[in-house]
Write a protein that holds these residues in place. Structure first.
Motif, PDB file in Angstrom:
ATOM      1  N   ILE A  22      47.631  44.718  33.114  1.00 13.57           N
ATOM      2  CA  ILE A  22      46.452  44.743  33.993  1.00 13.57           C
ATOM      3  C   ILE A  22      46.130  46.168  34.443  1.00 13.57           C
ATOM      4  N   PRO A  23      44.862  46.385  34.809  1.00  9.63           N
ATOM      5  CA  PRO A  23      44.483  47.699  35.326  1.00  9.63           C
ATOM      6  C   PRO A  23      44.834  47.826  36.807  1.00  9.63           C
ATOM      7  N   ILE A  24      45.502  48.887  37.168  1.00  3.56           N
ATOM      8  CA  ILE A  24      45.794  49.171  38.579  1.00  3.56           C
ATOM      9  C   ILE A  24      45.536  50.657  38.826  1.00  3.56           C
ATOM     10  N   SER A  25      44.806  50.935  39.870  1.00  5.20           N
ATOM     11  CA  SER A  25      44.483  52.317  40.209  1.00  5.20           C
ATOM     12  C   SER A  25      45.735  53.080  40.598  1.00  5.20           C
ATOM     13  N   ILE A  26      45.673  54.366  40.404  1.00  7.46           N
ATOM     14  CA  ILE A  26      46.777  55.203  40.863  1.00  7.46           C
ATOM     15  C   ILE A  26      46.475  55.526  42.323  1.00  7.46           C
ATOM     16  N   HIS A  46      51.584  53.113  42.588  1.00 12.53           N
ATOM     17  CA  HIS A  46      50.583  52.056  42.464  1.00 12.53           C
ATOM     18  C   HIS A  46      50.744  51.058  43.601  1.00 12.53           C
ATOM     19  N   THR A  47      49.646  50.722  44.232  1.00 11.12           N
ATOM     20  CA  THR A  47      49.679  49.701  45.279  1.00 11.12           C
ATOM     21  C   THR A  47      48.930  48.482  44.771  1.00 11.12           C
ATOM     22  N   THR A  48      49.607  47.344  44.769  1.00 11.02           N
ATOM     23  CA  THR A  48      49.056  46.152  44.121  1.00 11.02           C
ATOM     24  C   THR A  48      49.098  44.969  45.062  1.00 11.02           C
ATOM     25  N   ARG A  49      48.034  44.198  45.018  1.00 13.04           N
ATOM     26  CA  ARG A  49      48.005  42.959  45.770  1.00 13.04           C
ATOM     27  C   ARG A  49      48.365  41.827  44.814  1.00 13.04           C
ATOM     28  N   ALA A  50      49.326  41.012  45.185  1.00 12.62           N
ATOM     29  CA  ALA A  50      49.771  39.919  44.319  1.00 12.62           C
ATOM     30  C   ALA A  50      48.778  38.772  44.432  1.00 12.62           C
ATOM     31  N   VAL A  51      48.018  38.563  43.373  1.00 17.35           N
ATOM     32  CA  VAL A  51      47.002  37.514  43.404  1.00 17.35           C
ATOM     33  C   VAL A  51      47.170  36.501  42.289  1.00 17.35           C
ATOM     34  N   GLY A  52      47.799  36.894  41.186  1.00 18.16           N
ATOM     35  CA  GLY A  52      47.854  35.991  40.033  1.00 18.16           C
ATOM     36  C   GLY A  52      49.079  36.253  39.177  1.00 18.16           C
ATOM     37  N   THR A  53      48.983  35.840  37.916  1.00 14.48           N
ATOM     38  CA  THR A  53      50.147  35.828  37.032  1.00 14.48           C
ATOM     39  C   THR A  53      50.865  37.174  36.944  1.00 14.48           C
ATOM     40  N   VAL A  54      50.129  38.200  36.562  1.00 15.00           N
ATOM     41  CA  VAL A  54      50.791  39.481  36.305  1.00 15.00           C
ATOM     42  C   VAL A  54      51.209  40.160  37.607  1.00 15.00           C
ATOM     43  N   THR A  55      50.318  40.139  38.574  1.00 16.31           N
ATOM     44  CA  THR A  55      50.647  40.830  39.828  1.00 16.31           C
ATOM     45  C   THR A  55      51.811  40.147  40.546  1.00 16.31           C
ATOM     46  N   LYS A  56      51.909  38.832  40.426  1.00 16.88           N
ATOM     47  CA  LYS A  56      53.035  38.137  41.071  1.00 16.88           C
ATOM     48  C   LYS A  56      54.348  38.442  40.348  1.00 16.88           C
ATOM     49  N   MET A 106      33.921  50.328  40.433  1.00 22.81           N
ATOM     50  CA  MET A 106      33.651  48.956  39.995  1.00 22.81           C
ATOM     51  C   MET A 106      34.909  48.306  39.425  1.00 22.81           C
ATOM     52  N   GLU A 107      34.907  46.987  39.474  1.00 23.20           N
ATOM     53  CA  GLU A 107      36.034  46.234  38.958  1.00 23.20           C
ATOM     54  C   GLU A 107      35.541  45.224  37.928  1.00 23.20           C
ATOM     55  N   ARG A 108      36.147  45.200  36.775  1.00 26.56           N
ATOM     56  CA  ARG A 108      35.832  44.203  35.756  1.00 26.56           C
ATOM     57  C   ARG A 108      37.123  43.820  35.054  1.00 26.56           C
ATOM     58  N   ASN A 109      37.115  42.683  34.375  1.00 26.32           N
ATOM     59  CA  ASN A 109      38.253  42.300  33.554  1.00 26.32           C
ATOM     60  C   ASN A 109      38.469  43.387  32.501  1.00 26.32           C
ATOM     61  N   MET A 110      39.714  43.761  32.296  1.00 26.07           N
ATOM     62  CA  MET A 110      40.010  44.823  31.325  1.00 26.07           C
ATOM     63  C   MET A 110      41.201  44.446  30.471  1.00 26.07           C
ATOM     64  N   LYS A 111      41.032  44.557  29.170  1.00 24.53           N
ATOM     65  CA  LYS A 111      42.151  44.260  28.289  1.00 24.53           C
ATOM     66  C   LYS A 111      42.637  45.489  27.540  1.00 24.53           C
ATOM     67  N   CYS A 112      41.836  46.553  27.492  1.00 22.79           N
ATOM     68  CA  CYS A 112      42.290  47.708  26.709  1.00 22.79           C
ATOM     69  C   CYS A 112      42.248  49.015  27.495  1.00 22.79           C
ATOM     70  N   ILE A 117      37.690  37.695  36.869  1.00 23.28           N
ATOM     71  CA  ILE A 117      38.497  38.542  37.734  1.00 23.28           C
ATOM     72  C   ILE A 117      38.909  37.689  38.918  1.00 23.28           C
ATOM     73  N   HIS A 118      39.943  38.113  39.594  1.00 26.73           N
ATOM     74  CA  HIS A 118      40.510  37.308  40.663  1.00 26.73           C
ATOM     75  C   HIS A 118      39.396  36.733  41.539  1.00 26.73           C
ATOM     76  N   GLY A 119      39.361  35.409  41.648  1.00 26.49           N
ATOM     77  CA  GLY A 119      38.325  34.791  42.469  1.00 26.49           C
ATOM     78  C   GLY A 119      37.293  34.055  41.640  1.00 26.49           C
TER      79      GLY A 119
HETATM   80  C1  LIG Z   1      39.850  49.770  37.413  1.00 23.40           C
HETATM   81  C2  LIG Z   1      40.586  48.753  38.223  1.00 23.40           C
HETATM   82  C3  LIG Z   1      41.481  49.177  39.196  1.00 23.40           C
HETATM   83  C4  LIG Z   1      42.180  48.247  39.942  1.00 23.40           C
HETATM   84  N1  LIG Z   1      43.061  48.708  40.883  1.00 23.40           N
HETATM   85  C5  LIG Z   1      43.784  47.832  41.596  1.00 23.40           C
HETATM   86  C6  LIG Z   1      44.733  48.290  42.558  1.00 23.40           C
HETATM   87  O1  LIG Z   1      44.911  49.491  42.760  1.00 23.40           O
HETATM   88  N2  LIG Z   1      45.446  47.378  43.226  1.00 23.40           N
HETATM   89  C7  LIG Z   1      45.273  46.026  43.016  1.00 23.40           C
HETATM   90  O2  LIG Z   1      45.952  45.228  43.674  1.00 23.40           O
HETATM   91  N3  LIG Z   1      44.365  45.562  42.134  1.00 23.40           N
HETATM   92  C8  LIG Z   1      43.626  46.437  41.404  1.00 23.40           C
HETATM   93  N4  LIG Z   1      42.731  45.948  40.477  1.00 23.40           N
HETATM   94  C9  LIG Z   1      42.613  44.504  40.288  1.00 23.40           C
HETATM   95  C10 LIG Z   1      43.746  44.004  39.408  1.00 23.40           C
HETATM   96  O3  LIG Z   1      43.589  44.508  38.097  1.00 23.40           O
HETATM   97  C11 LIG Z   1      43.749  42.464  39.372  1.00 23.40           C
HETATM   98  O4  LIG Z   1      44.064  41.998  40.628  1.00 23.40           O
HETATM   99  C12 LIG Z   1      44.731  41.943  38.350  1.00 23.40           C
HETATM  100  O5  LIG Z   1      44.243  42.148  37.050  1.00 23.40           O
HETATM  101  C13 LIG Z   1      45.014  40.475  38.541  1.00 23.40           C
HETATM  102  O6  LIG Z   1      45.891  40.071  37.543  1.00 23.40           O
HETATM  103  P1  LIG Z   1      46.765  38.752  37.626  1.00 23.40           P
HETATM  104  O7  LIG Z   1      47.293  38.470  36.278  1.00 23.40           O
HETATM  105  O8  LIG Z   1      47.773  38.906  38.707  1.00 23.40           O
HETATM  106  O9  LIG Z   1      45.702  37.689  38.128  1.00 23.40           O
HETATM  107  P2  LIG Z   1      45.088  36.307  37.472  1.00 23.40           P
HETATM  108  O10 LIG Z   1      44.238  35.778  38.519  1.00 23.40           O
HETATM  109  O11 LIG Z   1      46.287  35.494  37.008  1.00 23.40           O
HETATM  110  O12 LIG Z   1      44.293  36.874  36.319  1.00 23.40           O
HETATM  111  C14 LIG Z   1      44.390  36.588  34.962  1.00 23.40           C
HETATM  112  C15 LIG Z   1      43.824  37.763  34.208  1.00 23.40           C
HETATM  113  O13 LIG Z   1      42.476  38.005  34.572  1.00 23.40           O
HETATM  114  C16 LIG Z   1      42.211  39.382  34.674  1.00 23.40           C
HETATM  115  N5  LIG Z   1      41.863  39.733  36.067  1.00 23.40           N
HETATM  116  C17 LIG Z   1      42.016  38.940  37.121  1.00 23.40           C
HETATM  117  N6  LIG Z   1      41.578  39.543  38.240  1.00 23.40           N
HETATM  118  C18 LIG Z   1      41.113  40.756  37.872  1.00 23.40           C
HETATM  119  C19 LIG Z   1      40.521  41.830  38.598  1.00 23.40           C
HETATM  120  N7  LIG Z   1      40.312  41.773  39.902  1.00 23.40           N
HETATM  121  N8  LIG Z   1      40.154  42.924  37.896  1.00 23.40           N
HETATM  122  C20 LIG Z   1      40.339  42.984  36.581  1.00 23.40           C
HETATM  123  N9  LIG Z   1      40.910  41.989  35.845  1.00 23.40           N
HETATM  124  C21 LIG Z   1      41.282  40.888  36.494  1.00 23.40           C
HETATM  125  C22 LIG Z   1      43.444  40.082  34.219  1.00 23.40           C
HETATM  126  O14 LIG Z   1      43.340  40.316  32.843  1.00 23.40           O
HETATM  127  C23 LIG Z   1      44.513  39.085  34.514  1.00 23.40           C
HETATM  128  O15 LIG Z   1      45.667  39.271  33.782  1.00 23.40           O
HETATM  129  C24 LIG Z   1      41.998  46.860  39.719  1.00 23.40           C
HETATM  130  C25 LIG Z   1      41.096  46.428  38.758  1.00 23.40           C
HETATM  131  C26 LIG Z   1      40.394  47.355  38.013  1.00 23.40           C
HETATM  132  C27 LIG Z   1      39.430  46.888  36.988  1.00 23.40           C
END
Ligand SMILES: Cc1cc2nc3c(=O)[nH]c(=O)nc-3n(C[C@H](O)[C@H](O)[C@H](O)COP(=O)(O)OP(=O)(O)OC[C@H]3O[C@@H](n4cnc5c(N)ncnc54)[C@H](O)[C@@H]3O)c2cc1C
Ligand code: SF4
Ligand code: SF4
Ligand code: FES
Lengths: 280, 383
Positions: free
Chosen positions: A59-63, A75-85, A238-244, B313-315
């Protein structure tokens, strides 16, 4: 000129967790060092890494660390889903894959000579923090510097110690607000955009760097407009789904933009016309 | 330009095989013409034609004995360069973490072997599609090395079109019916009362080197003239057009057009259109773990903007409605591609029209948007 990377860009490098800090009930900060030794991590404020958890995903996480402290990655991450948890379960010595840094940066240098306002919503403070470090380490080059930060509740305040420390400085104004509060909280209650009308900056010269949920950013722009801040001085992440992260998977598209390489930080003038559009 | 006889097709195949190319060509399988490895010219779908219309495809016998008397089928050449399922690398669990093994370029990479490919019978639209694939995978700052290795070593035999397929509109996109470079060799097949033959053009040194081994004689002026006429016939018999004038701007400016609602009422979001398109490049990457959890394979698969997960994306998903997903697909092809890569992302092959189960035709959607747009502009002018 950008050059062709000679290493396959989809292959991460192994990193080890050096430190874990629990910031709030659902948000944690990992400090990472290269598993292969060495460590000179250059990145620009606003850029992100793709973090890989073994067997789970990437997953994408900002520095969110200091760009001038190049020995480790933060990296500071909020646990919301599969990868972050899964990432939250990592302990000191645990391993992560890292690719990056990717994406555009906050206009920290362009803002020199101006006032700067940072507007952060929730986890949006993390991507802004490197820009704050940069501005504060060259504090004399800027006019007024203001941080407006909104989060859900007092227990969700990120980087609490650091914010308190910053608030004590005379050359920085920090305003924190929460959506809802239990009793001991004496600070502001309400959304972050409420802080904009009275924030102490000069609207004619201020550069605004904004990061948070998309709705919050939209309303922030409206409030900044009301104060007369020029569109050309507003920047959003901006935030979008990112795979690459490298412009090849197509997931992060936002109109003509690839958020991973044309963003995540955009000048408002470039994407403003797309923000009110529905489901872009 | 040289003339080669029908028998030279077999020679061409064998010459390429002697040079270690895996020879890929159209073949007839389960009622459709697809691309796969062939050993000899008798495997080509000779004397067959694919009859195509919006939402329909059928292979029939031809009157003549043409080798390439068909158009484009449900598969694309890109699958050999950008495979639908591709292992990027492997991760092995270790006592203290994990170790990464076998990147996409290593010899033991088992998903797609490191072969030199010869694509035989590539239509002009598909030649251009390869050039568009290049823009995504190897011309940017980041290079898909597995793609590049295959692309650089491959050999392209293009075949100009002398008949338009039922859903083609390459003429509108400027990609056909005659190939404009991008090949090593190019054939124009001429059939008639007598046994047919090919005219051969050389597009590269590699092509010249292979052409030397084919029995040929210089084409005479009347043969050249016949080829020009045949290609012109394909151009004029093409039943579809897409007006590209200001198309990029027009779609970008009409994101709220009611036609998106119309098309969304029919679209099943089945993703067929993206799976058959030679230029769609979206993918996702997943971890595939073995039962013990000791090894994870990072597998890249084709993905489609028609799925809900694509924009998740989350949500929730950004594009939760079929309308926004169709709009994303079509505006990407016919508008955003120009911003991103300097050209339209559509080569006019017609596959998405043929293989859409409900026969949605992007040229009609574009026309509907243009017409309503024009009328509203005229209305404003009249006021
Ligand atoms: C450029 C960028 C910077 C980010 N920086 C941070 C950060 O610093 N800290 C932080 O906590 N979060 C950040 N996020 C959001 C973070 O990437 C998502 O919370 C994370 O991908 C969720 O993954 P998951 O598997 O835990 O969630 P799930 O809900 O299980 O998501 C399944 C899949 O959907 C995609 N996805 C879900 N939510 C997001 C999301 N919000 N953005 C992009 N893809 C998503 C991922 O591919 C993920 O694996 C950032 C997103 C982007 C695009
Ligand atoms: S969008 Fe349709 S016509 Fe255009 S290249 Fe793709 S499949 Fe062919
Ligand atoms: S346009 Fe047709 S092929 Fe494409 S997703 Fe919709 S129904 Fe399926
Ligand atoms: S994340 Fe893959 S294209 Fe941007």
């Amino acid at each position: 000129m950008e050059t062709i990377r000679d290493v396959d860009p989809m292959i991460p490098k192994p990193f080890r967790v050096q430190q874990v800090r629990q910031e709030t009930p659902d948000t944690f900060t990992l400090e990472l060092v290269s598993a292969n030794g060495g460590g000179d991590f250059r990145f620009a404020p606003g850029q992100f890494n793709m973090l890989y958890v073994f067997g789970v995903g990437e997953i994408p996480i900002s520095i969110s660390g200091n760009p001038d402290a190049r020995r480790s990655l933060v990296h500071t991450t909020r646990a919301v889903g599969t990868v972050t948890k899964a990432m939250r379960k990592l302990r000191r010595g645990g391993m992560l894959g890292v690719r990056g840094p990717y994406g555009t940066q906050w206009p920290v240098e362009e803002a020199e000579g101006n006032d700067v306002v940072f507007v952060a919503g929730g986890i949006g403070l993390a991507p802004l923090r490197p820009a704050m470090y940069r501005v504060l380490s060259h504090r004399e080059k800027y006019g007024k510097v203001v941080l407006l930060y909104g989060t859900r509740s007092p227990s969700d305040i990120l980087y609490r110690k650091e914010l308190e420390h910053w608030r004590a400085r005379f050359d920085l104004e920090v305003f924190v607000t929460v959506d809802r509060a239990q009793r001991p909280w004496r600070g502001n209650v309400g959304v972050v955009t409420n802080l904009i009308p009275k924030a102490p900056f000069d609207p004619s010269s201020v550069v605004a760097m904004v990061c948070g949920p998309e709705v919050m950013m939209r309303f922030t722009v409206l409030e900044l407009e009301k104060r007369g801040v020029q569109h050309s001085n507003i920047y959003l992440s901006m935030e979008r789904n990112m795979k690459c992260g490298i412009g090849q998977c197509g997931h992060c598209q936002f109109g003509p933009e690839f958020v991973c390489k044309d963003g995540p930080v955009f000048p408002y003038t470039r994407i403003g016309h797309l923000l009110p559009k529905w489901e872009i | 330009m040289e003339r080669i006889e029908y028998s030279a097709i077999e020679t061409l195949l064998q010459v390429l095989k002697r040079r270690d190319y895996v020879t890929l060509a159209p073949i007839l399988r389960e009622g459709a013409i697809i691309y796969d490895e062939v050993e000899n010219a008798s495997q080509l779908p000779r004397a067959f034609v694919d009859v195509q219309a919006a939402g329909s495809y059928r292979v029939e016998r031809r009157e003549d004995n043409a080798y390439f008397g068909h158009h484009v089928g449900p598969t694309t050449w890109k699958k050999f360069l950008f495979p639908p399922l591709f292992e990027l690398f492997r991760v092995i669990r270790t006592a203290s973490g994990f170790r990464i093994e076998g990147d996409a370029n290593s010899e033991n990479h088992d998903t797609v072997p490191q072969h030199k490919y010869a694509f035989i019978g590539v239509r002009p639209c598909d030649v251009q599609a390869l050039a568009l694939n290049d823009k995504v995978f190897q011309n940017g700052p980041y290079v898909d090395r597995a793609y590049k290795v295959r692309r650089e070593s491959m050999f392209v035999v293009a075949v100009n079109c002398t008949e338009a397929g039922g859903t083609c509109f390459c003429d509108s996109m400027g990609t056909g019916p005659k190939a404009n470079g991008g090949y090593d060799l190019c054939l124009t097949e001429l059939t008639g009362d007598d046994e047919g033959f090919f005219l051969l053009e050389v597009g590269s040194e590699r092509g010249a080197d292979v052409a030397k081994e084919l029995p040929s004689r210089p084409a005479d002026p009347s043969e050249r003239e016949r080829a020009v006429e045949a290609i012109q016939r394909a151009r004029t018999s093409m039943g579809r057009t897409l007006q590209t004038d200001r198309l990029r701007e027009m779609l970008a400016d009409n994101l709220d057009h009611p036609e998106w609602d119309n098309v969304a009422r029919r679209c099943l979001t089945c993703a067929n259109c993206t799976m058959v398109c030679p230029t769609c490049f979206c993918s996702t990457v997943e971890d595939v773990t073995d039962l013990t959890g000791a090894t994870a394979r990072r597998v890249r698969t084709w993905d489609s903007c028609f799925t809900l997960e694509f924009s998740y994306i989350h949500g929730g998903s950004i594009r939760s409605t079929p309308k926004s997903r169709y709009r994303q697909w079509m505006t990407h092809k016919l508008s955003r591609w120009v911003d991103q890569f300097g050209e339209y992302g559509c080569v006019g092959c017609g596959r998405c029209i043929t293989w859409c189960p409900v026969g949605i035709d992007l040229t009609e959607v574009a026309r509907a948007i243009r017409e309503r747009q024009h009328s509203s502009i005229t209305l404003q002018e009249e006021v």
